[in-house]
Design an enzyme around this catalytic site. Structure first.
Site, PDB file in Angstrom:
ATOM      1  N   ASP A   1      -1.057  -2.658  -3.620  1.00 20.84           N
ATOM      2  CA  ASP A   1      -0.404  -3.617  -4.871  1.00 20.84           C
ATOM      3  C   ASP A   1      -1.333  -3.370  -6.463  1.00 20.84           C
ATOM      4  OD1 ASP A   1      -3.372  -4.078  -5.113  1.00 20.84           O
ATOM      5  OD2 ASP A   1      -2.997  -6.137  -4.847  1.00 20.84           O
TER       6      ASP A   1
ATOM      7  N   LYS B   1       5.456  -4.455   1.068  1.00 22.94           N
ATOM      8  CA  LYS B   1       4.251  -4.781   0.760  1.00 22.94           C
ATOM      9  C   LYS B   1       3.606  -5.912   1.479  1.00 22.94           C
ATOM     10  CE  LYS B   1       1.862  -6.820  -2.704  1.00 22.94           C
ATOM     11  NZ  LYS B   1       1.628  -7.268  -4.367  1.00 22.94           N
TER      12      LYS B   1
END
Ligand code: SF4
Length: 222
Positions: free
Chosen positions: A152, A134
């Protein structure tokens, strides 16, 4: 929701392939400047900000980095102080021990393998200690080298509600999204969903009555 309602809702809004374009366009029109809230002036400051943003808010990170970036300007600066000093300097972002350790490990590797520069490729970024997919996706995307879609908590929730994925695992969600979202939109897509998730499609109380994509969403409560 009972299965029949879910199926009926999916029929009402139509296939996801046909909806994703209009959804992106409407969210983009509503929020033309949806962008990362972290403040940085260089790739190194971007990388550090994103690493510090785990488990805290962007506002909090910006507060800490305002002073941090005056003191630490190059990878060498993070290694020139004792670990405890760096821990104190990032303390207010939480998980300060792990974060300070990850920062030092990353700076060490940047110097050893990348001439002190932040790499652009995901496979290189994820070799840095404490840099997960991420984080790597956010950094690459902000540096104009988008190679995936950042997932997210907001992107996960909204992608599920909008019927773009049934997965729970972020890696599998990203796999579904890259098949669906046009490549040119990979960079702005998460920003738009995060912005919409914070302001309208709240985790507990989505405000469907104020939502610009309500007629395209199978989870709409209106
Ligand atoms: S209609 Fe409701 S559930 Fe769907 S995206 Fe909008 S706020 Fe979220």
């Amino acid at each position: 929701m009972p299965r029949s309602f879910v199926q009926e809702a999916r029929r009402r809004v139509g296939p996801k392939k046909a909806r994703v374009g209009p959804i992106v366009e409407r969210l983009a029109t509503e929020r033309a400047d949806a962008a990362i809230a972290l403040r940085f002036r260089s790739p190194l400051e971007l990388l550090v900000s994103v690493m510090l943003s785990a488990q805290t808010t962007d506002v909090n990170v910006n507060r800490v980095t305002q002073r941090l970036f005056e003191k630490y300007r190059r990878p060498e600066d993070y290694l020139a102080v004792p670990q405890e000093e760096l821990e104190r300097d990032v303390f207010a972002t939480g998980f300060y021990r792990q974060k300070a350790k990850a920062l030092r490990g990353t700076m060490q590797r940047l110097l050893e393998e990348f001439d002190g520069e932040v790499p652009r490729r995901l496979e290189e970024l994820t070799r840095l200690p404490g840099v997960a997919r991420k984080t790597a996706n956010v950094v690459a995307s902000e540096l104009g080298e988008t190679q995936g879609i950042v997932v997210d908590t907001h992107v996960r929730r909204l992608s599920q509600r909008l019927g773009f994925t049934r997965q729970e695992d972020p890696v599998k969600i990203e796999r579904d999204l890259v098949r669906l979202v046009p490549r040119a939109d990979w960079g702005r897509f998460p920003h738009l969903l995060i912005w919409h998730g914070r302001r309208v499609c709240d985790a507990r109380r989505p405000r469907c009555e104020d939502c610009v994509v309500q007629d395209l969403c199978p989870s709409s409560r209106v």
